[in-house]
Scaffold this motif. Sequence first.
Motif, short mmCIF file in Angstrom:
data_model
loop_
_atom_site.label_atom_id
_atom_site.label_comp_id
_atom_site.label_asym_id
_atom_site.label_seq_id
_atom_site.Cartn_x
_atom_site.Cartn_y
_atom_site.Cartn_z
N PHE A 117 0.97 -1.35 0.10
CA PHE A 117 0.37 0.13 0.06
C PHE A 117 0.67 1.25 0.07
CE2 PHE A 117 -3.41 -3.43 1.56
CZ PHE A 117 -4.25 -2.79 0.72
N GLY A 118 2.33 1.11 -0.40
CA GLY A 118 3.05 2.39 -0.20
C GLY A 118 3.16 3.31 1.31
N VAL A 119 3.41 2.30 2.00
CA VAL A 119 2.96 3.38 3.52
C VAL A 119 4.79 3.01 3.89
CG1 VAL A 119 1.21 3.64 3.66
CG2 VAL A 119 1.52 1.80 5.06
N PHE A 120 5.01 3.42 4.97
CA PHE A 120 6.74 2.87 6.03
C PHE A 120 6.18 3.89 7.43
CE2 PHE A 120 7.79 7.23 3.63
CZ PHE A 120 8.23 7.78 5.13
N ILE A 121 5.63 4.44 7.28
CA ILE A 121 4.82 4.73 9.00
C ILE A 121 3.26 4.07 9.20
CG2 ILE A 121 4.11 6.47 10.02
CD1 ILE A 121 5.46 8.53 8.46
N ILE A 122 3.02 3.30 10.30
CA ILE A 122 2.35 2.83 10.51
C ILE A 122 1.53 3.53 12.13
CG2 ILE A 122 3.00 0.36 9.51
CD1 ILE A 122 3.73 -0.58 11.90
N SER A 123 0.50 3.12 12.73
CA SER A 123 -0.08 2.97 13.66
C SER A 123 -0.89 1.86 14.13
CB SER A 123 -0.95 3.80 13.58
OG SER A 123 -1.93 3.42 15.09
N THR A 157 11.47 1.73 14.30
CA THR A 157 11.33 2.93 15.20
C THR A 157 10.66 3.88 15.00
OG1 THR A 157 13.65 4.56 15.28
CG2 THR A 157 12.34 3.97 13.40
N ARG A 158 10.74 4.86 16.58
CA ARG A 158 9.47 5.85 16.77
C ARG A 158 10.18 6.75 15.95
NH1 ARG A 158 8.92 6.00 23.40
NH2 ARG A 158 11.89 6.85 22.62
N ILE A 159 8.99 7.45 15.30
CA ILE A 159 9.22 9.31 14.91
C ILE A 159 9.79 10.03 15.39
CG2 ILE A 159 6.83 10.40 14.77
CD1 ILE A 159 7.05 10.89 12.13
N ASP A 161 1.91 6.46 18.64
CA ASP A 161 0.96 7.24 17.20
C ASP A 161 1.80 6.36 16.43
OD1 ASP A 161 -1.15 8.28 18.89
OD2 ASP A 161 0.36 10.33 18.81
N CYS A 162 2.68 6.47 16.09
CA CYS A 162 3.10 6.10 14.26
C CYS A 162 4.57 5.45 14.60
CB CYS A 162 3.65 7.63 13.82
SG CYS A 162 2.33 7.96 12.91
N LEU A 163 4.73 4.30 13.77
CA LEU A 163 6.19 4.15 13.91
C LEU A 163 7.13 4.67 13.18
CD1 LEU A 163 5.23 0.72 16.30
CD2 LEU A 163 6.45 2.51 16.98
N ILE A 164 8.33 3.79 12.62
CA ILE A 164 8.99 4.02 11.21
C ILE A 164 9.37 2.68 10.21
CG2 ILE A 164 10.14 4.92 8.83
CD1 ILE A 164 9.64 7.47 11.01
N GLY A 222 7.72 13.15 4.82
CA GLY A 222 8.93 13.76 4.43
C GLY A 222 10.04 14.11 5.89
N TYR A 223 9.85 14.40 6.85
CA TYR A 223 10.41 14.82 7.94
C TYR A 223 10.94 13.32 8.47
CZ TYR A 223 11.18 14.97 12.69
OH TYR A 223 12.24 15.30 14.29
N ALA A 224 9.97 11.89 7.95
CA ALA A 224 10.99 10.36 8.12
C ALA A 224 12.34 10.78 7.35
CB ALA A 224 9.92 9.70 8.42
N VAL A 225 12.19 10.77 5.92
CA VAL A 225 12.94 10.44 4.94
C VAL A 225 14.36 12.23 5.08
CG1 VAL A 225 13.49 11.22 2.38
CG2 VAL A 225 10.82 9.68 3.54
N LEU A 226 14.03 13.55 5.24
CA LEU A 226 14.89 13.83 5.21
C LEU A 226 15.70 13.45 6.94
CD1 LEU A 226 16.17 16.43 3.93
CD2 LEU A 226 14.93 17.96 5.84
N SER A 227 15.70 13.03 7.56
CA SER A 227 15.89 12.29 8.92
C SER A 227 17.23 11.46 8.96
CB SER A 227 15.12 12.64 10.13
OG SER A 227 15.51 12.24 11.29
N TYR A 228 16.46 10.28 8.08
CA TYR A 228 17.87 8.83 7.36
C TYR A 228 18.20 10.34 6.01
CZ TYR A 228 18.40 5.39 4.60
OH TYR A 228 19.57 4.70 3.65
N LEU A 229 18.39 10.67 5.40
CA LEU A 229 19.40 11.51 4.61
C LEU A 229 20.02 12.28 5.58
CD1 LEU A 229 16.96 12.44 1.51
CD2 LEU A 229 18.69 10.17 1.82
N SER A 230 19.75 12.59 6.38
CA SER A 230 20.80 13.59 7.22
C SER A 230 21.50 12.86 7.92
CB SER A 230 19.63 14.67 8.18
OG SER A 230 18.76 15.81 7.39
N GLY A 231 20.73 11.45 8.40
CA GLY A 231 21.31 10.43 9.02
C GLY A 231 23.20 10.03 7.90
N CYS A 232 23.14 10.07 6.80
CA CYS A 232 23.31 9.12 6.25
C CYS A 232 24.57 10.83 5.72
CB CYS A 232 22.58 8.08 4.93
SG CYS A 232 21.65 7.40 5.55
#
Length: 431
Positions: free
Chosen positions: A55-61, A94-96, A132-135, A177-187
Amino acid sequence: MDSKSVKEFTRKEVPDWDDELIATARFKAFSGQKSDWEPKFQFWKNLIVKIARHFGVFIISPPQVKNEWFNRGGLTPLCIDHVLFIMYNEGEITRISDMVGPYSGRLTQLFYKVKSLMNRSTMSPESILLEDCLILTTLLKEKADEVIKCLSESHWNSHCVVTRNKFESMCGGQKEGYAVLSYLSGCRKGQYLSTNKKELIEGIKVSLSSAVVSGVSSLDFDTLHLIWTQEKLQQQLDVIDRRWEMSRQSALASLKSGNKKLALRHAKEMKLGIENREKCNSLLNRVEEVLSVIANVESTKQVTGAIQIGARVIKENKISIEEVQLCLEELDESIDSQKQVEKALAPSLDMEDEDIEEEFRKLELEIGSGNLKDLNPEAGVSDSEGTDQSLADALLNLKLADDAPGSGSAIQNSGLLAKNKESNGPMLEAA
């Protein structure tokens, strides 16, 4: 993504999902040694990842996963909290709130990392369900790679700058966008930047190669401002096009009802829309030209750098000019050989085309010319073109030139704008 669609997908992936005996065993809580419940854990973990990827999601509740995804007539899996907890401990989710804030400074990001490590030790299976959200980290990496690939298709440099709004829309939303940018910033593949030009302009600098993203320069801030202006102008063009279409529809309705005065007013609105669109489009073209010049300059710098590296390598390895010339001649010979092969194959390809044409003539005789005309897409005229022409003809009869100078040009240009909207579509979408 509703629970009904998830349940349908689950039944396809798990054929024995509705088997009562098997479902009862699956829904029980974990007990005994790890070897006893390891297969059950792998089943639930893989199923969660499959559903999210489909379903094209990576954030689940967690409450949604337990109470909606896997709800069977009011029964929910008692082991799902332990499944999520083990995935959390193993780094698969991981938690957001644990992610490094990508919009903050380096010191703040370091503080977030230390805080995340301290909070991880206090987690429990019960508390994981309160989140609320898990990644899903695996799918987060896939999404980040997808975003970089999408940006690479429209940029030919080793990095690019995009506005924050566009980046978040590519990721699927603000949280994504917050999660993806956080990952890219970490890399060290992405970096947040902002500038204040009468209003706050936020953007993201992304590395499109294997190298880490370079530091933010003054050119990056200027590029961000230009891209932000380009998107604003594109939005204005979209608004003008929608208003012009509404005026056209209103003019049609007024003509059908016999209200010529109201049709005239809508015709004036159409003329004003055409003029505004030309001005806005002119500004947009100028901004795009500047951005194109900047991109070409950066590409030229890369080519110049590559030439300098090549010259240095030739010098360090003591390669003579004669050896370089010999390699170029061998390359030219290979190209000539390839052209000869293509030329030799050309007659056979032409013969195949003639055979196909002959077969097509036979089909024409069998089917009949009448049916072939029905298949011709140019045989008829679309309703929209007929409507535009009828509008233009009807408004011309109102003699607008006598009442309002310049209105006639709006009528003549209305059909042209309607027909050219599709041709201008790619330009509008390029922003």
